[in-house]
Design a protein around this motif. Structure first.
Motif, PDB file in Angstrom:
ATOM      1  N   SER A  59     173.357  53.433  66.778  1.00 53.90           N
ATOM      2  CA  SER A  59     171.976  53.911  66.723  1.00 53.90           C
ATOM      3  C   SER A  59     171.372  53.864  68.123  1.00 53.90           C
ATOM      4  N   VAL A  60     170.301  54.623  68.330  1.00 55.99           N
ATOM      5  CA  VAL A  60     169.550  54.455  69.583  1.00 55.99           C
ATOM      6  C   VAL A  60     169.019  53.021  69.700  1.00 55.99           C
ATOM      7  N   PRO A  64     172.456  57.872  66.789  1.00 56.23           N
ATOM      8  CA  PRO A  64     171.317  58.739  66.474  1.00 56.23           C
ATOM      9  C   PRO A  64     169.983  58.013  66.536  1.00 56.23           C
ATOM     10  N   GLY A  65     168.959  58.791  66.859  1.00 58.75           N
ATOM     11  CA  GLY A  65     167.588  58.343  66.685  1.00 58.75           C
ATOM     12  C   GLY A  65     167.122  58.715  65.291  1.00 58.75           C
ATOM     13  N   MET A  66     165.894  59.234  65.218  1.00 60.84           N
ATOM     14  CA  MET A  66     165.281  59.529  63.915  1.00 60.84           C
ATOM     15  C   MET A  66     166.030  60.565  63.079  1.00 60.84           C
ATOM     16  N   TYR A  74     168.452  44.262  63.594  1.00 58.61           N
ATOM     17  CA  TYR A  74     169.022  45.593  63.332  1.00 58.61           C
ATOM     18  C   TYR A  74     169.602  46.193  64.623  1.00 58.61           C
ATOM     19  N   TYR A  99     163.151  47.677  70.869  1.00 56.36           N
ATOM     20  CA  TYR A  99     161.787  48.030  70.447  1.00 56.36           C
ATOM     21  C   TYR A  99     161.264  46.961  69.504  1.00 56.36           C
ATOM     22  N   GLN A 145     161.318  63.009  69.694  1.00 49.46           N
ATOM     23  CA  GLN A 145     161.403  61.561  69.921  1.00 49.46           C
ATOM     24  C   GLN A 145     161.854  61.310  71.359  1.00 49.46           C
ATOM     25  N   PHE A 150     166.971  55.925  54.828  1.00 49.65           N
ATOM     26  CA  PHE A 150     166.978  54.810  55.767  1.00 49.65           C
ATOM     27  C   PHE A 150     165.616  54.097  55.876  1.00 49.65           C
ATOM     28  N   ARG A 166     164.278  50.488  54.814  1.00 48.13           N
ATOM     29  CA  ARG A 166     163.805  49.579  55.865  1.00 48.13           C
ATOM     30  C   ARG A 166     162.426  49.008  55.559  1.00 48.13           C
TER      31      ARG A 166
HETATM   32  C1  8X3 Z   1     167.387  53.943  63.638  1.00 54.07           C
HETATM   33  C2  8X3 Z   1     166.957  54.870  64.697  1.00 54.07           C
HETATM   34  O1  8X3 Z   1     164.991  55.926  65.895  1.00 54.07           O
HETATM   35  O2  8X3 Z   1     164.858  55.767  63.473  1.00 54.07           O
HETATM   36  O3  8X3 Z   1     168.777  53.794  63.670  1.00 54.07           O
HETATM   37  O4  8X3 Z   1     164.610  53.746  64.842  1.00 54.07           O
HETATM   38  S1  8X3 Z   1     165.276  55.074  64.721  1.00 54.07           S
END
Ligand code: 8X3
Length: 250
Positions: free
Chosen positions: A138-139, A181-183, A151, A145, A240, A188, A192
């Motif tokens: 993931s990003v 990946p980002g968003m 996570y 952040y 993003q 998901f 979360r």
């Molecule tokens: C989660 C990526 O950008 O939705 O793996 O936080 S983000």
């Protein structure tokens, strides 16, 4: 000359990126072993995709069930050419000091321990078949952040695991890729945050990536000429990008 179809084992195939990837690989002529906990969803996917899809319902965190599922694969699906470690989750957005330890443990068990165990189990087959591993990082592995705490750390582990696997598998012909990946709009964020409203708010007007976008990327990585290895690949929707540093003022 007709070549035998290849087989991908895709974890977390009951929804989102995993389900989209199962569809993409079957459409491309591969056999797919689709794993996940929700049997009904896997059976629906099998009904949709036919004999090329083998549903395998088990909880990745259950060592005995996992081993029984892999050991019991039918002959047509036993030779795995590609492992897609997609199953994973984020739980909570609270800062570390307010997070639940039990959430952290579930993330570590699912995103790290299960991935490590399944990968270790399949390495001999993957080496024998000069196959590949694609790990969903993931990003969050690359950018800290607020609320990302454990996570993001699990995803950083997955990125580094991918690169270290490459180092160890040097000379075997096995390919390893970390996808970051980002968003992506899937279940998901509902998982979360525990709320559909929070998910709708996050993705609303943001034009996020889709599960199909990532599935297409996985397909591209898997079907590149065999002399190419994508080490890491980070993707975001255009909407993003990066936030700045924070300053706590007195
Ligand atoms: C989660 C990526 O950008 O939705 O793996 O936080 S983000």
């Amino acid at each position: 000359m007709k070549t035998a179809p290849k087989t991908a084992l895709i974890t977390g195939a009951t929804a989102g990126i995993g389900a989209a990837a199962a569809r993409r690989f079957v459409a491309g002529g591969w056999r797919v072993i689709a794993t996940g906990r929700r049997q009904q969803r896997l059976h629906a996917l099998a009904a949709e995709l036919g004999d090329a899809l083998h549903p395998l319902a088990f909880d990745m965190r259950d060592e005995v069930a996992r081993e029984a599922a892999i050991a019991g694969l039918p002959t047509g699906f036993a030779g795995v050419d590609l492992l897609v470690n997609n199953a994973g989750l984020a739980l909570g957005t609270a800062p570390a000091q307010a997070a639940k330890l039990s959430d952290w443990q579930v993330m570590i068990d699912t995103n790290i321990v299960s991935v490590v165990a399944l990968t270790h189990r399949l390495l001999p087959t993957l080496i024998e078949r000069r196959g590949g591993v694609i790990n969903l990082s993931s990003v969050a592995a690359n950018y800290p952040y607020p609320g990302g705490n454990v996570y993001g750390a699990t995803k950083a582990f997955i990125r580094q695991l991918s690169l270290n696997l490459r180092a160890d598998l040097h000379g075997t012909g096995v390919r390893v890729t970390s996808i970051e990946p980002g968003m992506v709009e899937t279940e998901f964020t509902t998982v979360r945050t525990g709320s559909q409203a929070a998910s709708d708010q996050l993705y609303g007007g943001a034009n996020p990536m889709t599960a199909e976008d990532i599935a297409e990327t996985l397909w591209w990585v898997a079907t590149l000429p065999v002399h190419l290895n994508v080490n890491t690949l980070e993707l975001m929707p255009v909407t993003q990008s990066f936030a700045g540093f924070q300053v706590a003022r007195s």
